[in-house]
Design a protein around this motif. Structure first.
Motif, PDB file in Angstrom:
ATOM      1  N   PRO A  13      41.214  36.316  31.780  1.00 52.65           N
ATOM      2  CA  PRO A  13      40.842  37.648  33.249  1.00 52.65           C
ATOM      3  C   PRO A  13      40.982  37.523  34.451  1.00 52.65           C
ATOM      4  N   GLY A  19      34.754  43.910  34.245  1.00 52.74           N
ATOM      5  CA  GLY A  19      35.551  43.747  33.038  1.00 52.74           C
ATOM      6  C   GLY A  19      37.208  43.629  33.852  1.00 52.74           C
ATOM      7  N   MET A  20      38.544  43.825  33.829  1.00 55.85           N
ATOM      8  CA  MET A  20      39.088  43.171  34.096  1.00 55.85           C
ATOM      9  C   MET A  20      39.536  44.071  35.820  1.00 55.85           C
ATOM     10  N   PRO A  42      46.243  44.970  30.620  1.00 53.82           N
ATOM     11  CA  PRO A  42      45.794  44.321  29.619  1.00 53.82           C
ATOM     12  C   PRO A  42      44.750  45.598  28.844  1.00 53.82           C
ATOM     13  N   SER A  43      44.140  45.351  27.160  1.00 51.62           N
ATOM     14  CA  SER A  43      43.126  46.778  27.084  1.00 51.62           C
ATOM     15  C   SER A  43      42.549  45.940  26.218  1.00 51.62           C
ATOM     16  N   THR A  44      41.530  47.373  26.555  1.00 51.55           N
ATOM     17  CA  THR A  44      39.857  46.482  25.656  1.00 51.55           C
ATOM     18  C   THR A  44      40.054  47.637  24.125  1.00 51.55           C
ATOM     19  N   ARG A  49      35.482  44.269  24.347  1.00 48.82           N
ATOM     20  CA  ARG A  49      35.405  43.253  23.432  1.00 48.82           C
ATOM     21  C   ARG A  49      37.366  43.141  24.033  1.00 48.82           C
ATOM     22  N   LEU A  50      38.394  42.087  24.760  1.00 47.54           N
ATOM     23  CA  LEU A  50      39.566  42.669  24.710  1.00 47.54           C
ATOM     24  C   LEU A  50      40.863  42.546  24.175  1.00 47.54           C
ATOM     25  N   LEU A  55      47.422  41.498  24.686  1.00 44.84           N
ATOM     26  CA  LEU A  55      47.690  41.167  26.415  1.00 44.84           C
ATOM     27  C   LEU A  55      48.837  40.049  26.577  1.00 44.84           C
TER      28      LEU A  55
END
Length: 524
Positions: A13, A19-20, A42-44, A49-50, A55
């Motif tokens: 990232p 975070g992002m 993007p998601s977590t 955790r990613l 992604l």
């Protein structure tokens, strides 16, 4: 195989501070900056955790997901909403469906082929709209690589539809990595429209006013899975046709018609849906013992020692083949030849176009009760308890199969496997190339009079014990026993993906329909 613990390539990232920093910008492993145009959000996961799979650009993630088996797909569907979207993709279900060899019926393969062709045509149309012209398979004039278009459909992050299957997965990866265009533009050159399924269930889609024939593969998978369950549980609607005045010796059927031959000297053609008699053919002077047909021609054999070749459209006899000195017990034919066998212990090969007798094979010491023709080889079964394989062109005896202890009544041959039934109450499965018996099926309590086998694991038999049995020829297990319907000897049986049709001395034609409540139009 992909499971919930699959390890995916890392994604770095940009500007990580808790975070992002920006949801519309990140860097992939090859250093390429992906921006808002890529459609990636993007998601977590719950633990911070990613979610690396989400992604990835959709079509690249699908390159991974498409290799999952059915249990893995059911797991993927429960991980998250984005993973559930992967699991619903049409390309995934197309591959799962076609992985099942016995599900690859001509209609299913035709549906797959029609959709692939339609998508390729639509893709070429898209290239033209974008000012590019396909120069070779998978390449537009702009230089952007384009994968071959399959019939699976998916959606990327900004709603465009794309096509993906296992065959073009590697091309998608290569095209994406090697394109000089911005990612969003490169992806537009790799996508094709996705079908929309009408509420009426017709597997068709629309794009720019053009009609696209395509299959909704998850739906087809579910229908076929349920159909297999019906077979396993014996869930079938039983229907009866009556109309012959005596024993019904033979049958063949398709989606439109059922054709039967009888001791009453007639051939009757029945509507497969209404079960009404549409036509009665007469011409034999004794019992009609056997029949085979294709789109143009019907061939029948009789106790009157003759073979008649009929013109289907008119229902009129074209040729009467005369040479046997006793009843004709079975017939087979291909595009050039007609093969007949007889109570006179011989097998005869005729030229289909003229009816000329080409050769007579002599070798059996008893009536030749059944004959099959496949790939230039004839397989015959006789009352002398032997199976013989012959060369169609030369008449040379190629191999003899010995193992039954009493006379044979029926045989099936698909080019690799021979299945035979005998008055020793056994069914034997043979390797056609080695001559070895690889399986013996036990269960009938009288003569095994008839068999049907078209390849794969399933075979269906009928016996003088008045039962119909469905077999797994690999395990040797009787998987379904149909009884208490016929009241006398079973003479013939045929099956398809969804039906079994049998005939008997009791003058009845019985239909077991396993598709009740299911949509089998594109899988039968």
């Amino acid at each position: 195989m992909l499971g919930s613990s699959a390890v995916l390539p890392p994604v770095s990232p940009v500007g990580i501070r808790g975070g992002m920093k920006r949801k519309d910008s990140f860097v992939s492993t090859n250093g390429r900056m992906l921006g808002a145009g890529s459609g990636i959000v993007p998601s977590t996961m719950a633990d911070g955790r990613l979610d690396f799979l989400s992604l990835l650009p959709y079509e690249i993630a699908m390159v991974i997901v498409i290799y999952a088996d059915f249990p893995a797909i059911t797991t993927i569907a429960e991980v998250s909403r984005s993973w559930n979207r992967f699991a619903r993709d049409n390309a995934v279900w197309r591959r799962l469906f076609l992985q099942q060899s016995e599900w690859r019926t001509p209609r299913a393969l035709a549906a797959a082929g029609r959709t692939s062709l339609a998508r390729r045509r639509l893709f070429r149309g898209n290239c033209a709209l974008n000012g590019t012209v396909p120069q070779s398979p998978g390449v537009c004039a702009s230089g952007a690589s384009t994968p071959r278009v399959g019939d699976g459909s998916a959606y990327n992050g900004h709603g465009s539809a794309m096509s993906l299957d296992e065959d073009n997965a590697h091309q998608i990866l290569t095209a994406y990595a090697g394109s000089s265009l911005r990612p969003a533009i490169a992806l537009q050159h790799m996508i094709a429209p996705s079908p929309t399924i009408s509420s009426a269930g017709s597997f068709k889609g629309e794009f720019d006013g053009q009609r696209l024939v395509g299959a909704k593969w998850k739906y087809l998978f579910q229908q076929r899975l349920e159909l297999d369950r019906h077979w396993a549980k014996g869930i079938a609607e039983v229907q009866t046709i009556t109309g012959h005045a005596d024993s019904v010796y033979c049958v063949q059927y398709d989606r439109e018609k059922i054709v039967t031959g009888s001791r009453d000297r007639t051939i009757k053609v029945w509507d497969s849906q209404t079960l009404q008699c549409m036509r009665t053919l007469t011409g034999h002077e004794a019992s009609v013992l056997c029949l085979k047909y294709d789109k143009q021609t019907l061939v029948t054999g009789s106790s009157d020692s003759t073979v008649i070749v009929w013109d289907w459209p008119s229902g009129l006899p074209m040729q009467r083949l005369v040479s046997h000195t006793a009843g004709v017990l079975d017939v087979a034919f291909d595009s050039e030849h007609v093969v007949s066998c007889s109570k006179d212990c011989t097998i005869k090969v005729w030229l289909r176009s003229t009816g000329k007798l080409l050769r007579t094979m002599i070798g059996h010491r008893g009536p030749v009760n059944a004959v099959q023709l496949y790939g230039g080889r004839i397989v015959s079964a006789s009352g002398d308890s032997l199976i013989k394989m012959w060369d169609l062109k030369t008449g040379e005896l190629l191999r003899t199969f010995a193992g039954h202890t009493r006379g044979l009544a029926c045989v099936q041959f698909d080019g690799k496997t021979i299945v035979s039934g005998s008055s020793d109450q056994l069914i034997k499965v043979w390797d056609a190339d080695t001559g070895h018996c690889v399986q013996t099926l036990k269960g009938h309590k009288d003569l095994v009079r008839t068999l049907h086998f078209t390849g794969g694991r399933r075979a269906v038999s009928g016996s003088y014990d008045q039962t119909i049995k469905v077999w797994d020829i690999v395990s040797g297990e009787c998987v379904l026993d149909l009884k208490d319907v016929h009241t006398s000897w079973v003479f013939d049986v045929q099956f398809s993906t969804s039906r079994i049709v049998s005939t008997s001395q009791d003058q009845k034609i019985i239909i077991w329909d396993f598709s009740k409540g299911l949509d089998v139009a594109d899988i039968d």
